[in-house]
Design a protein around this motif. Sequence first.
Motif, PDB file in Angstrom:
ATOM      1  N   ALA A 172       0.846  -1.199   0.000  1.00 51.54           N
ATOM      2  CA  ALA A 172       0.000   0.000   0.000  1.00 51.54           C
ATOM      3  C   ALA A 172       0.879   1.245   0.000  1.00 51.54           C
ATOM      4  N   TYR A 173       0.290   2.324  -0.460  1.00 47.82           N
ATOM      5  CA  TYR A 173       1.000   3.604  -0.453  1.00 47.82           C
ATOM      6  C   TYR A 173       0.257   4.546   0.494  1.00 47.82           C
ATOM      7  N   TRP A 174       0.934   4.972   1.539  1.00 45.60           N
ATOM      8  CA  TRP A 174       0.299   5.823   2.552  1.00 45.60           C
ATOM      9  C   TRP A 174       0.760   7.263   2.355  1.00 45.60           C
ATOM     10  N   ARG A 175      -0.196   8.099   1.922  1.00 44.47           N
ATOM     11  CA  ARG A 175       0.175   9.512   1.701  1.00 44.47           C
ATOM     12  C   ARG A 175       0.142  10.234   3.032  1.00 44.47           C
ATOM     13  N   CYS A 176       1.069   9.828   3.913  1.00 45.81           N
ATOM     14  CA  CYS A 176       1.035  10.369   5.273  1.00 45.81           C
ATOM     15  C   CYS A 176       1.608  11.793   5.327  1.00 45.81           C
ATOM     16  N   HIS A 227      11.892  -0.249   7.184  1.00 46.66           N
ATOM     17  CA  HIS A 227      12.056   0.463   8.460  1.00 46.66           C
ATOM     18  C   HIS A 227      11.684  -0.399   9.652  1.00 46.66           C
ATOM     19  N   GLY A 228      11.097  -1.541   9.395  1.00 48.72           N
ATOM     20  CA  GLY A 228      10.771  -2.452  10.486  1.00 48.72           C
ATOM     21  C   GLY A 228       9.288  -2.747  10.573  1.00 48.72           C
ATOM     22  N   ARG A 229       8.988  -3.537  11.574  1.00 42.95           N
ATOM     23  CA  ARG A 229       7.621  -4.026  11.740  1.00 42.95           C
ATOM     24  C   ARG A 229       6.878  -3.180  12.758  1.00 42.95           C
ATOM     25  N   PHE A 230       5.598  -2.937  12.535  1.00 36.61           N
ATOM     26  CA  PHE A 230       4.822  -2.118  13.477  1.00 36.61           C
ATOM     27  C   PHE A 230       3.422  -2.694  13.660  1.00 36.61           C
ATOM     28  N   GLU A 231       2.730  -2.146  14.662  1.00 34.52           N
ATOM     29  CA  GLU A 231       1.338  -2.541  14.913  1.00 34.52           C
ATOM     30  C   GLU A 231       0.469  -1.290  15.001  1.00 34.52           C
ATOM     31  N   ILE A 232      -0.834  -1.481  14.937  1.00 29.49           N
ATOM     32  CA  ILE A 232      -1.749  -0.354  15.137  1.00 29.49           C
ATOM     33  C   ILE A 232      -2.105  -0.345  16.620  1.00 29.49           C
ATOM     34  N   ARG A 233      -1.950   0.790  17.251  1.00 32.14           N
ATOM     35  CA  ARG A 233      -2.244   0.855  18.693  1.00 32.14           C
ATOM     36  C   ARG A 233      -3.691   0.435  18.949  1.00 32.14           C
ATOM     37  N   GLY A 234      -3.871  -0.370  19.952  1.00 35.54           N
ATOM     38  CA  GLY A 234      -5.220  -0.791  20.345  1.00 35.54           C
ATOM     39  C   GLY A 234      -5.763  -1.948  19.524  1.00 35.54           C
ATOM     40  N   LEU A 268       2.656  -6.160   9.685  1.00 34.53           N
ATOM     41  CA  LEU A 268       2.756  -4.929   8.897  1.00 34.53           C
ATOM     42  C   LEU A 268       4.177  -4.393   8.962  1.00 34.53           C
ATOM     43  N   THR A 269       4.680  -3.928   7.817  1.00 29.98           N
ATOM     44  CA  THR A 269       6.025  -3.348   7.784  1.00 29.98           C
ATOM     45  C   THR A 269       5.961  -2.033   7.013  1.00 29.98           C
ATOM     46  N   ALA A 270       6.933  -1.143   7.307  1.00 30.39           N
ATOM     47  CA  ALA A 270       6.947   0.182   6.671  1.00 30.39           C
ATOM     48  C   ALA A 270       8.250   0.394   5.902  1.00 30.39           C
ATOM     49  N   TYR A 271       8.152   1.172   4.826  1.00 36.30           N
ATOM     50  CA  TYR A 271       9.297   1.430   3.937  1.00 36.30           C
ATOM     51  C   TYR A 271       9.190   2.865   3.418  1.00 36.30           C
ATOM     52  N   GLY A 272      10.330   3.515   3.274  1.00 34.08           N
ATOM     53  CA  GLY A 272      10.333   4.783   2.549  1.00 34.08           C
ATOM     54  C   GLY A 272      10.511   4.496   1.073  1.00 34.08           C
ATOM     55  N   LEU A 321       3.551   0.795   2.850  1.00 31.83           N
ATOM     56  CA  LEU A 321       3.253  -0.188   3.900  1.00 31.83           C
ATOM     57  C   LEU A 321       3.026  -1.538   3.222  1.00 31.83           C
ATOM     58  N   VAL A 322       3.505  -2.580   3.838  1.00 29.60           N
ATOM     59  CA  VAL A 322       3.219  -3.917   3.294  1.00 29.60           C
ATOM     60  C   VAL A 322       2.662  -4.791   4.408  1.00 29.60           C
ATOM     61  N   GLY A 323       1.504  -5.383   4.115  1.00 25.53           N
ATOM     62  CA  GLY A 323       0.951  -6.372   5.030  1.00 25.53           C
ATOM     63  C   GLY A 323       1.200  -7.740   4.430  1.00 25.53           C
ATOM     64  N   MET A 324       1.473  -8.700   5.275  1.00 24.67           N
ATOM     65  CA  MET A 324       1.608 -10.063   4.744  1.00 24.67           C
ATOM     66  C   MET A 324       1.232 -11.082   5.809  1.00 24.67           C
ATOM     67  N   GLY A 325       1.055 -12.315   5.389  1.00 25.72           N
ATOM     68  CA  GLY A 325       0.696 -13.389   6.307  1.00 25.72           C
ATOM     69  C   GLY A 325       0.480 -14.653   5.499  1.00 25.72           C
ATOM     70  N   ALA A 326       0.313 -15.740   6.204  1.00 24.00           N
ATOM     71  CA  ALA A 326       0.183 -17.011   5.487  1.00 24.00           C
ATOM     72  C   ALA A 326      -1.163 -17.066   4.784  1.00 24.00           C
ATOM     73  N   ASP A 327      -1.149 -16.943   3.478  1.00 21.06           N
ATOM     74  CA  ASP A 327      -2.389 -17.190   2.734  1.00 21.06           C
ATOM     75  C   ASP A 327      -2.542 -18.710   2.569  1.00 21.06           C
TER      76      ASP A 327
END
Lengths: 166, 476
Positions: B294-298, B312-319, B326-330, B353-359
């Motif tokens: 995904a492309y996040w126009r933050c 940039h590493g792995r992150f989570e959504i608070r709460g 989920l991982t983030a990249y410039g 942003l890239v999300g992934m998991g076992a499909d």
Amino acid sequence: MDLDMPAIEQPPADLLGQRQAELDELFATLAPVSAAQADGYWRGTLMAILGFGWLPRPLARLWYRLLRTPLNPWRGKSFAQGGGANRWFGVRGPAFGRFKLRETHSPIDGQPVLWLDYDIPENPRFLRPIRGEARMLGNGLVLARMNWQTRRGLHRVLYFTLTPAG
Amino acid sequence: MNTDVIVVGSGFGGAFAAERLIASGLRVTLLERGPWRDTQPMRAAGVWPRSPLPYGRNFYRQVLRSVAMPGLGARRLRTNAHGLFDLHLAPALSVVCSSGVGGGSHVYSAMNLRPAVPDYWAARADGIDPERMEHYSAAAIARMGARPPDAEVPNFVGTRLRQDALLQAEATLEQPAMGYRFDGGRYRDNSFFGSQDGSKITLDALILAPLLDRGLRVHDLHEVLSIGRGAGGWRVSVYDHRSRRYRHLTAPRVVLAAGTLNTLRLLFASRAQGALAALPALGLGIGGNGDVPAYWRCAVPEADFTEGTPCHGRFEIRGVDDGPNLTAYGLNGIDGVPMPGRLRARLKRDLVLVGMGADGANGIASWRGGRLRFHYSDSANPILARIYRAFDLIGHRSGRPVHFLRRWPLTVHPLGGARVSDDPLQGVVDGRGQVHGLPGLYVADAAALPAAPGAPPSMTIAAWASHVADGIGRPV
Ligand SMILES: Cc1cc2nc3c(=O)[nH]c(=O)nc-3n(C[C@H](O)[C@H](O)[C@H](O)COP(=O)(O)OP(=O)(O)OC[C@H]3O[C@@H](n4cnc5c(N)ncnc54)[C@H](O)[C@@H]3O)c2cc1C
């Protein structure tokens, strides 16, 4: 032939663009066809004809595709009982240019080959110097070449593939 | 040609296989369709000739190798044999992969991980020992010199998100190990378009160039077109893009490691020529490892996200408990892309942003009219919807749009299609990686993976390739 495998209708497109020297290299890697495997009617496709090596590859592909159309009366070969013939105007059309078969070694690369010898009394004199060689490129796909025998040796004239005519 | 094994492809499958085959004393020839890349480590190694990575005035000429898409028929649009990316665009599943000696290691994000799926290798096929596979994974990660980034690495999420209201990367969240020169490496231009200065560790520099001195023969710009059984074992038909001629090589054993997309193309094309066997399971088990990019126009003011490690590493959504990976990249590397300065400045403030998991790895590949087709349903793979929801939530809570291709899966981690199984009706290769019924033909890349690892797969592929190569080197 392995009946579990899909029938081959056309030879691979990249073969049609290859030069004689390249097909020589390919031919040398292949295992021979046995006379028994060859039995039946085969649709032929010409390629790498002597004198056309200057054609750029895309044009060569086009030219040999054109030679697969009814513009070219040669349609393929039939094999039976240690011999065979070229077929004209249809895969089961009139036979002209007969040969006898021998499982032997190629005088060119020394590897086993199915040898098609046109030096037989039924053929007009001008066909008798033709010597064919056939090997298996795939299940139901034969790569063969036609050579011309002179006193000085064998000269490559062209390559062709054979696919079962169904 | 005097060679014991021909390896096709030089990515994680091919390079790791070649290294072990050479270590077993075998004579190995590696065929790679792309060129050696012009990077500092390759210059230092004296490898010649080399082709530039896409950068500056070379960018547009070098960025693309080939594109396959509906409407082009069997023909792929090949823009440049020296190009970096190979795109397969299709509504069911689009795939991005790359070309060049070193394979995907040039364009990848340097994350070197074990499978996220527990007991990934358990009960897959005879001959696969999960403990041994764990040993291969650990050895591969160590070979890459991979470790997680320190807190000082620019834009590392563990540091950057400490005060973030929306996202978090707590110390308890395991960060991916990365094959990166943290000591002395630069934190720029090291990602999707390659790493010219060698900050990112790539397989050409780490494994393949050093193997040249130990007898490995690498033929770059050699594109394999088909394989088949020949008089003396296996025949490999190749187009040499440098000399512009076809070549036909033979060896008693062939290891396919052209990457999922191209290994499948080779197997399908060769089968269609009658050169293999029926292979009834060919094409089964396709997956995209649950990828959703995904492309996040933050548009974070003053940010320059192009700095840092490729990921940039792995992150989570608070709460959100138990969210997807989920991982983030410039947009790391855009300094080398010719574009208006204002646009570049804007892009530097956005994130990928890239999300992934076992499909379910439940897609199917087929071959029609000389073209590879994928059948893959996002509704049959609920992990994708979970990731869509996570991205929607980020977009909603941040008030900044997250763009992604909903219902048009796009993956950089294609796998399966020639998967491992004891049953020839379920899988193409056996537990040693050998194609059922075709002795001497092996698959050592992601096409052989039996399921999605749920994490970036390079080290799972390297482990599989190591296992296959050891089996060839030490026959039972
Ligand atoms: C943008 C991006 C980011 C990624 N990030 C990560 C990450 O951080 N971590 C991770 O684990 N994975 C990542 N991946 C995925 C990873 O790169 C692949 O899973 C991995 O490279 C696959 O290894 P492979 O050996 O199967 O194929 P590849 O690495 O793709 O290697 C195949 C090689 O074979 C060559 N080839 C293809 N066809 C032929 C042919 N006909 N003849 C000769 N040679 C041929 C290709 O040119 C290529 O060099 C990423 C991928 C991309 C595109």
